[in-house]
Scaffold this motif. Structure first.
Motif, PDB file in Angstrom:
ATOM      1  N   GLU A  71      16.571  76.943  15.144  1.00 19.59           N
ATOM      2  CA  GLU A  71      16.380  76.318  13.649  1.00 19.59           C
ATOM      3  C   GLU A  71      18.117  75.990  14.277  1.00 19.59           C
ATOM      4  O   GLU A  71      17.883  74.168  13.691  1.00 19.59           O
ATOM      5  CB  GLU A  71      16.744  76.581  12.149  1.00 19.59           C
ATOM      6  CG  GLU A  71      15.241  77.096  11.774  1.00 19.59           C
ATOM      7  CD  GLU A  71      15.635  78.436  10.486  1.00 19.59           C
ATOM      8  OE1 GLU A  71      14.418  78.273   9.935  1.00 19.59           O
ATOM      9  OE2 GLU A  71      16.316  78.132  10.038  1.00 19.59           O
ATOM     10  N   HIS A  74      16.899  73.588  17.276  1.00 15.24           N
ATOM     11  CA  HIS A  74      15.993  71.925  16.938  1.00 15.24           C
ATOM     12  C   HIS A  74      17.041  71.090  15.967  1.00 15.24           C
ATOM     13  O   HIS A  74      16.581  69.909  16.592  1.00 15.24           O
ATOM     14  CB  HIS A  74      15.097  72.668  16.151  1.00 15.24           C
ATOM     15  CG  HIS A  74      14.561  73.436  16.545  1.00 15.24           C
ATOM     16  ND1 HIS A  74      13.246  74.212  16.370  1.00 15.24           N
ATOM     17  CD2 HIS A  74      13.758  73.496  17.449  1.00 15.24           C
ATOM     18  CE1 HIS A  74      12.484  74.763  16.492  1.00 15.24           C
ATOM     19  NE2 HIS A  74      12.759  74.610  18.319  1.00 15.24           N
ATOM     20  N   LYS A  79      14.411  72.305  22.339  1.00 14.23           N
ATOM     21  CA  LYS A  79      14.077  72.634  22.655  1.00 14.23           C
ATOM     22  C   LYS A  79      14.227  74.019  23.257  1.00 14.23           C
ATOM     23  O   LYS A  79      14.803  74.456  23.700  1.00 14.23           O
ATOM     24  CB  LYS A  79      12.874  72.606  23.481  1.00 14.23           C
ATOM     25  CG  LYS A  79      12.225  70.640  22.885  1.00 14.23           C
ATOM     26  CD  LYS A  79      10.917  70.817  22.175  1.00 14.23           C
ATOM     27  CE  LYS A  79      10.833  69.860  21.354  1.00 14.23           C
ATOM     28  NZ  LYS A  79      10.178  69.473  20.388  1.00 14.23           N
ATOM     29  N   ASP A 141       9.839  77.057  20.603  1.00 17.05           N
ATOM     30  CA  ASP A 141       8.853  76.280  20.953  1.00 17.05           C
ATOM     31  C   ASP A 141       7.915  76.648  22.483  1.00 17.05           C
ATOM     32  O   ASP A 141       6.422  76.452  22.195  1.00 17.05           O
ATOM     33  CB  ASP A 141       9.447  75.197  21.661  1.00 17.05           C
ATOM     34  CG  ASP A 141       9.956  74.743  21.014  1.00 17.05           C
ATOM     35  OD1 ASP A 141       9.646  73.725  19.590  1.00 17.05           O
ATOM     36  OD2 ASP A 141      11.514  74.609  20.773  1.00 17.05           O
TER      37      ASP A 141
END
Length: 262
Positions: A71, A74, A79, A141
């Motif tokens: 997190e 991100h 990615k 991802d």
């Protein structure tokens, strides 16, 4: 007949005749990320993670990092790729005891690691599915499945190229079913057969062994090739990497935070 017709019209008017799509989790509902050639990246599998490297892609260990790490990356605009070993057993992983001894082969050269009998998909598929579920649950991802070329090594099993193709495609399907982008690690001889199944490639030392041109099917398909060298200076491999469109950098074998990109 009239009552049936009225009921059908009522259902259509209220939208009740439409069956809702099943929910397979947050990753399944989003379009898969497709990394394009030339993306800069960071590959860190050891030491304290440095999240401040200014690159769009991070590749980190799937087991070692909590969801909060992904997190945070991100939020920084990265990615994040989930590193997993799918072709070798590691005695230090929390699920190590779930692998029966019958699927464990020779050492792959790294302490605590042994090649897996990839023919035994009856055993390995559910175990790898659980690992990929972990990657999805943490918000990754993509996934980098490692040790995907056992058939080229002395594994202790009579693995064939056909065995490897079946297994690699299985891993790709499992990843895609969870909304994860998936990369082909090394396995250069099978790139022509596998380039459609994988979304990017990860390669170690193609320049040292004069093999980088073999990765161009990924580049021609618009898919990134994330590449590292360990023993060559950047001056010896970066010119070719730029020409080919590889995402290349110099790293140390321990894959800590240090990097020297092209």
């Amino acid at each position: 007949m009239r009552r049936v017709l009225l009921l059908v019209l009522l259902l259509l008017a209220t939208g009740c005749a439409t069956t809702p799509e099943p929910d397979h989790g947050p990753s399944a509902s989003r379009a898969r990320w497709q990394p394009r050639p030339g993306l800069a990246w960071q590959w860190q599998l050891s030491g304290r993670l440095d999240p401040a490297v200014d690159v769009p892609v991070y590749d980190i260990d799937g087991f070692d990092h909590p969801k909060s790490t992904i997190e945070d990356l991100h939020r920084r605009g990265r990615k994040v790729i989930c590193y997993l070993s799918t072709g070798a057993w590691e005695d230090f992983r929390p699920d190590a005891a779930e692998f029966p001894r019958s699927v464990l082969g020779r050492s792959n050269g790294w302490r605590g690691e042994r090649w897996l009998d990839i023919r035994r998909t009856d055993v390995l598929e559910p175990l790898m599915a659980e690992r990929l579920d972990m990657c999805r649950a943490k918000g990754f991802d993509a996934v980098e499945p490692d040790n995907m070329d056992g058939y080229l090594n002395r594994t202790g099993f009579p693995l064939t190229a056909a065995d490897q193709l079946r297994y690699n495609r299985l891993i790709a399907r499992l990843a895609h079913a969870r909304g994860l982008t998936v990369g082909l690690k090394n396995d250069l001889p099978q790139i022509p057969q596998l380039v459609r199944d994988f979304d990017f490639a990860v390669n170690e030392q193609c320049a040292q062994y004069d093999e980088c041109a073999e990765l161009t099917p990924f580049i021609r398909a618009g898919k990134a090739v994330f590449h590292v060298e360990y023993e060559l200076s950047t001056g010896r491999f970066c010119p070719q990497s730029r020409t080919l469109g590889l995402s290349s950098m110099l790293k140390k074998y321990e894959l800590g935070a240090w990097r020297r990109p092209c």
